[in-house]
Design a protein around this motif. Sequence first.
Motif, PDB file in Angstrom:
ATOM      1  N   GLN A  71       0.843  -1.196   0.000  1.00 55.30           N
ATOM      2  CA  GLN A  71       0.000   0.000   0.000  1.00 55.30           C
ATOM      3  C   GLN A  71       0.884   1.253   0.000  1.00 55.30           C
ATOM      4  OE1 GLN A  71      -2.528   0.952  -1.280  1.00 55.30           O
ATOM      5  NE2 GLN A  71      -4.274   0.463   0.009  1.00 55.30           N
ATOM      6  N   ARG A  72       2.035   1.183   0.644  1.00 54.02           N
ATOM      7  CA  ARG A  72       2.963   2.327   0.607  1.00 54.02           C
ATOM      8  C   ARG A  72       3.485   2.552  -0.807  1.00 54.02           C
ATOM      9  NH1 ARG A  72       4.949   3.843   5.989  1.00 54.02           N
ATOM     10  NH2 ARG A  72       3.708   2.595   7.430  1.00 54.02           N
ATOM     11  N   VAL A  73       3.719   1.462  -1.553  1.00 52.67           N
ATOM     12  CA  VAL A  73       4.145   1.609  -2.954  1.00 52.67           C
ATOM     13  C   VAL A  73       3.018   2.253  -3.778  1.00 52.67           C
ATOM     14  CG1 VAL A  73       4.806   0.373  -5.076  1.00 52.67           C
ATOM     15  CG2 VAL A  73       5.850  -0.255  -2.881  1.00 52.67           C
ATOM     16  N   SER A  74       1.759   1.843  -3.544  1.00 48.27           N
ATOM     17  CA  SER A  74       0.649   2.489  -4.282  1.00 48.27           C
ATOM     18  C   SER A  74       0.587   3.977  -3.960  1.00 48.27           C
ATOM     19  CB  SER A  74      -0.728   1.932  -3.930  1.00 48.27           C
ATOM     20  OG  SER A  74      -0.705   0.595  -3.724  1.00 48.27           O
ATOM     21  N   ILE A  75       0.847   4.316  -2.698  1.00 48.18           N
ATOM     22  CA  ILE A  75       0.830   5.734  -2.322  1.00 48.18           C
ATOM     23  C   ILE A  75       1.973   6.465  -3.035  1.00 48.18           C
ATOM     24  CG2 ILE A  75       1.086   7.361  -0.388  1.00 48.18           C
ATOM     25  CD1 ILE A  75      -0.290   5.151   1.382  1.00 48.18           C
ATOM     26  N   ALA A  76       3.159   5.824  -3.063  1.00 49.24           N
ATOM     27  CA  ALA A  76       4.309   6.445  -3.746  1.00 49.24           C
ATOM     28  C   ALA A  76       4.010   6.634  -5.232  1.00 49.24           C
ATOM     29  CB  ALA A  76       5.558   5.583  -3.563  1.00 49.24           C
ATOM     30  N   ARG A  77       3.340   5.648  -5.824  1.00 50.11           N
ATOM     31  CA  ARG A  77       3.001   5.765  -7.239  1.00 50.11           C
ATOM     32  C   ARG A  77       2.067   6.960  -7.467  1.00 50.11           C
ATOM     33  NH1 ARG A  77      -0.348   1.045 -10.069  1.00 50.11           N
ATOM     34  NH2 ARG A  77      -1.715   1.630  -8.341  1.00 50.11           N
ATOM     35  N   ALA A  78       1.092   7.117  -6.572  1.00 47.97           N
ATOM     36  CA  ALA A  78       0.178   8.256  -6.680  1.00 47.97           C
ATOM     37  C   ALA A  78       0.946   9.574  -6.525  1.00 47.97           C
ATOM     38  CB  ALA A  78      -0.919   8.152  -5.623  1.00 47.97           C
ATOM     39  N   LEU A  79       1.891   9.602  -5.571  1.00 49.26           N
ATOM     40  CA  LEU A  79       2.658  10.831  -5.341  1.00 49.26           C
ATOM     41  C   LEU A  79       3.564  11.165  -6.520  1.00 49.26           C
ATOM     42  CD1 LEU A  79       3.750  10.424  -1.604  1.00 49.26           C
ATOM     43  CD2 LEU A  79       1.814  11.744  -2.513  1.00 49.26           C
ATOM     44  N   GLY A  80       3.971  10.132  -7.273  1.00 48.16           N
ATOM     45  CA  GLY A  80       4.834  10.333  -8.438  1.00 48.16           C
ATOM     46  C   GLY A  80       4.236  11.309  -9.431  1.00 48.16           C
ATOM     47  N   ALA A  81       2.928  11.377  -9.474  1.00 52.18           N
ATOM     48  CA  ALA A  81       2.243  12.270 -10.397  1.00 52.18           C
ATOM     49  C   ALA A  81       2.265  13.727  -9.925  1.00 52.18           C
ATOM     50  CB  ALA A  81       0.801  11.810 -10.572  1.00 52.18           C
ATOM     51  N   GLY A  82       2.714  13.934  -8.686  1.00 53.73           N
ATOM     52  CA  GLY A  82       2.705  15.290  -8.137  1.00 53.73           C
ATOM     53  C   GLY A  82       1.299  15.817  -7.922  1.00 53.73           C
ATOM     54  N   PRO A  83       0.447  15.031  -7.260  1.00 55.49           N
ATOM     55  CA  PRO A  83      -0.963  15.418  -7.131  1.00 55.49           C
ATOM     56  C   PRO A  83      -1.199  16.492  -6.077  1.00 55.49           C
ATOM     57  CG  PRO A  83      -0.561  13.438  -5.858  1.00 55.49           C
ATOM     58  CD  PRO A  83       0.744  13.776  -6.527  1.00 55.49           C
ATOM     59  N   SER A  84      -2.372  17.120  -6.145  1.00 54.60           N
ATOM     60  CA  SER A  84      -2.794  17.973  -5.045  1.00 54.60           C
ATOM     61  C   SER A  84      -3.968  17.343  -4.299  1.00 54.60           C
ATOM     62  CB  SER A  84      -3.171  19.370  -5.550  1.00 54.60           C
ATOM     63  OG  SER A  84      -4.061  19.268  -6.623  1.00 54.60           O
ATOM     64  N   VAL A  85      -4.562  16.285  -4.907  1.00 50.05           N
ATOM     65  CA  VAL A  85      -5.695  15.609  -4.268  1.00 50.05           C
ATOM     66  C   VAL A  85      -5.447  14.106  -4.267  1.00 50.05           C
ATOM     67  CG1 VAL A  85      -8.180  15.153  -4.408  1.00 50.05           C
ATOM     68  CG2 VAL A  85      -7.295  17.377  -5.126  1.00 50.05           C
ATOM     69  N   LEU A  86      -5.678  13.465  -3.115  1.00 50.68           N
ATOM     70  CA  LEU A  86      -5.640  11.999  -3.040  1.00 50.68           C
ATOM     71  C   LEU A  86      -7.034  11.510  -2.667  1.00 50.68           C
ATOM     72  CD1 LEU A  86      -2.461  10.885  -1.010  1.00 50.68           C
ATOM     73  CD2 LEU A  86      -2.766  10.911  -3.493  1.00 50.68           C
ATOM     74  N   LEU A  87      -7.531  10.547  -3.439  1.00 49.83           N
ATOM     75  CA  LEU A  87      -8.807   9.919  -3.123  1.00 49.83           C
ATOM     76  C   LEU A  87      -8.474   8.509  -2.648  1.00 49.83           C
ATOM     77  CD1 LEU A  87     -10.626  10.942  -6.437  1.00 49.83           C
ATOM     78  CD2 LEU A  87     -10.668  12.176  -4.250  1.00 49.83           C
ATOM     79  N   ALA A  88      -8.602   8.251  -1.358  1.00 57.76           N
ATOM     80  CA  ALA A  88      -8.184   6.966  -0.796  1.00 57.76           C
ATOM     81  C   ALA A  88      -9.431   6.158  -0.445  1.00 57.76           C
ATOM     82  CB  ALA A  88      -7.308   7.194   0.424  1.00 57.76           C
ATOM     83  N   ASP A  89      -9.716   5.139  -1.247  1.00 57.94           N
ATOM     84  CA  ASP A  89     -10.931   4.339  -1.072  1.00 57.94           C
ATOM     85  C   ASP A  89     -10.646   3.136  -0.171  1.00 57.94           C
ATOM     86  OD1 ASP A  89     -13.373   3.122  -1.216  1.00 57.94           O
ATOM     87  OD2 ASP A  89     -13.432   2.959  -3.399  1.00 57.94           O
ATOM     88  N   GLU A  90     -11.021   3.228   1.081  1.00 55.30           N
ATOM     89  CA  GLU A  90     -10.765   2.184   2.085  1.00 55.30           C
ATOM     90  C   GLU A  90      -9.307   1.719   2.016  1.00 55.30           C
ATOM     91  OE1 GLU A  90     -13.754   0.079   3.518  1.00 55.30           O
ATOM     92  OE2 GLU A  90     -15.309   0.608   2.039  1.00 55.30           O
ATOM     93  N   PRO A  91      -8.349   2.644   2.185  1.00 50.82           N
ATOM     94  CA  PRO A  91      -6.949   2.301   1.948  1.00 50.82           C
ATOM     95  C   PRO A  91      -6.378   1.284   2.930  1.00 50.82           C
ATOM     96  CG  PRO A  91      -7.104   4.462   2.969  1.00 50.82           C
ATOM     97  CD  PRO A  91      -8.502   4.045   2.627  1.00 50.82           C
ATOM     98  N   VAL A  92      -7.007   1.105   4.084  1.00 54.63           N
ATOM     99  CA  VAL A  92      -6.413   0.176   5.049  1.00 54.63           C
ATOM    100  C   VAL A  92      -7.316  -1.004   5.388  1.00 54.63           C
ATOM    101  CG1 VAL A  92      -4.906   1.935   6.060  1.00 54.63           C
ATOM    102  CG2 VAL A  92      -7.142   1.516   7.095  1.00 54.63           C
ATOM    103  N   SER A  93      -8.507  -1.080   4.789  1.00 57.67           N
ATOM    104  CA  SER A  93      -9.449  -2.099   5.251  1.00 57.67           C
ATOM    105  C   SER A  93      -9.012  -3.527   4.896  1.00 57.67           C
ATOM    106  CB  SER A  93     -10.858  -1.815   4.743  1.00 57.67           C
ATOM    107  OG  SER A  93     -10.865  -1.827   3.350  1.00 57.67           O
ATOM    108  N   MET A  94      -8.120  -3.679   3.905  1.00 58.41           N
ATOM    109  CA  MET A  94      -7.640  -5.033   3.581  1.00 58.41           C
ATOM    110  C   MET A  94      -6.364  -5.369   4.359  1.00 58.41           C
ATOM    111  SD  MET A  94      -9.328  -6.273   0.560  1.00 58.41           S
ATOM    112  CE  MET A  94      -8.044  -7.097  -0.372  1.00 58.41           C
TER     113      MET A  94
END
Length: 326
Positions: free
Chosen positions: A161-184
Amino acid sequence: DRVVLSARGLTKHFPVRKGLRRKAVRAVESVDLTLRRGSVVALVGESGSGKSTVARLLAMLHPATAGEVRLRGEPVSARFGRRFRAYCRQVQMIFQDPFASLNPVHTVRYILTRSLRIHHAGLSTPELTARLAGLLEQVHLTPPERYLDKFPHELSGGQRQRVSIARALGAGPSVLLADEPVSMLDVSIRLGVLNLLRELTTELDLAVLYITHDIASARYFADTTVVMYAGEIVESGDSEAVTQDPAHPYTRLLIASAPDPDRPGGDREIPARGEPPSLITPPPGCRFHPRCPQAMERCRTQAPPALPGPGGRAVACWLYDTEAPE
Ligand code: ATP
Ligand code: SF4
Ligand code: MG
């Protein structure tokens, strides 16, 4: 103004067939949401209430049936073209299951390089190498060399999940939409991932939408809590107020039926939960009225608008109508 992303009247009806009849699943009905920099909004509700559909509409993965989304005041209408591509860079999604969202045949290096290259064409190789290491450090996967050549299956759930977050950050976003990021994820590592998201929100001044069915986690993790029922927002406001002193009868039901480690059972009556309604033929009036212990006559025919509730919050419930005594 700290507003980054705003949605007004966001609506999604999925066409479905029932026998020979064409019908619609009214999954999201006229939702208003505002995301601000440096702030987390929790979107809470039971299964099927429309949380993921809202996230997918905001991520432009679905066309909306109606409504408008604005990024820094600019309306985003077409799902193609330069403005749309810029939108997709700025608004990144993190999914529930990092195993399903990371391609198993690619290494962490490849996954992150691709995200950096898609969104920042023209990075030199040394720049890229530095950015890769920086991304992994940002999500606390250190030292970066230990992770770059790993495949998703060689990582733990939390690391994935940290890698998915890093991948999202790679885009240089200003908004993160986290859909149940820890429920699994394993209960023991959920807090670490949530704390990381919180830290990134502040450090990178991100606007974060945190989707969860766990209203207890909204209390400490989110600044604002928005509660959805059957496709509609029923209550929204300061997280502490909404979770500690819920105003809408549905929020009260949600909290009363959630296991809370701080509140030993026995001192409160747990109401019968009942079933969420059909979204093909939702109940008329207030969609919650068949399950509401406080339902009044008008609730069966008139849908309540968002009314001002205690502590500056909005509550879609006739109990907060000060004009018409019932
Ligand atoms: P969960 O907590 O289970 O993830 P959710 O709040 O995310 O639930 P959604 O996935 O947004 O809920 O679904 C809302 C409603 O829309 C549900 O009734 C679902 O069956 C319906 N729905 C979602 N996607 C589609 C689709 N592609 N076609 C038809 N109906 C859909
Ligand atoms: Fe209950 Fe009526 Fe309020 Fe709906 S509007 S939550 S039915 S009291
Ligand atoms: Mg969902």
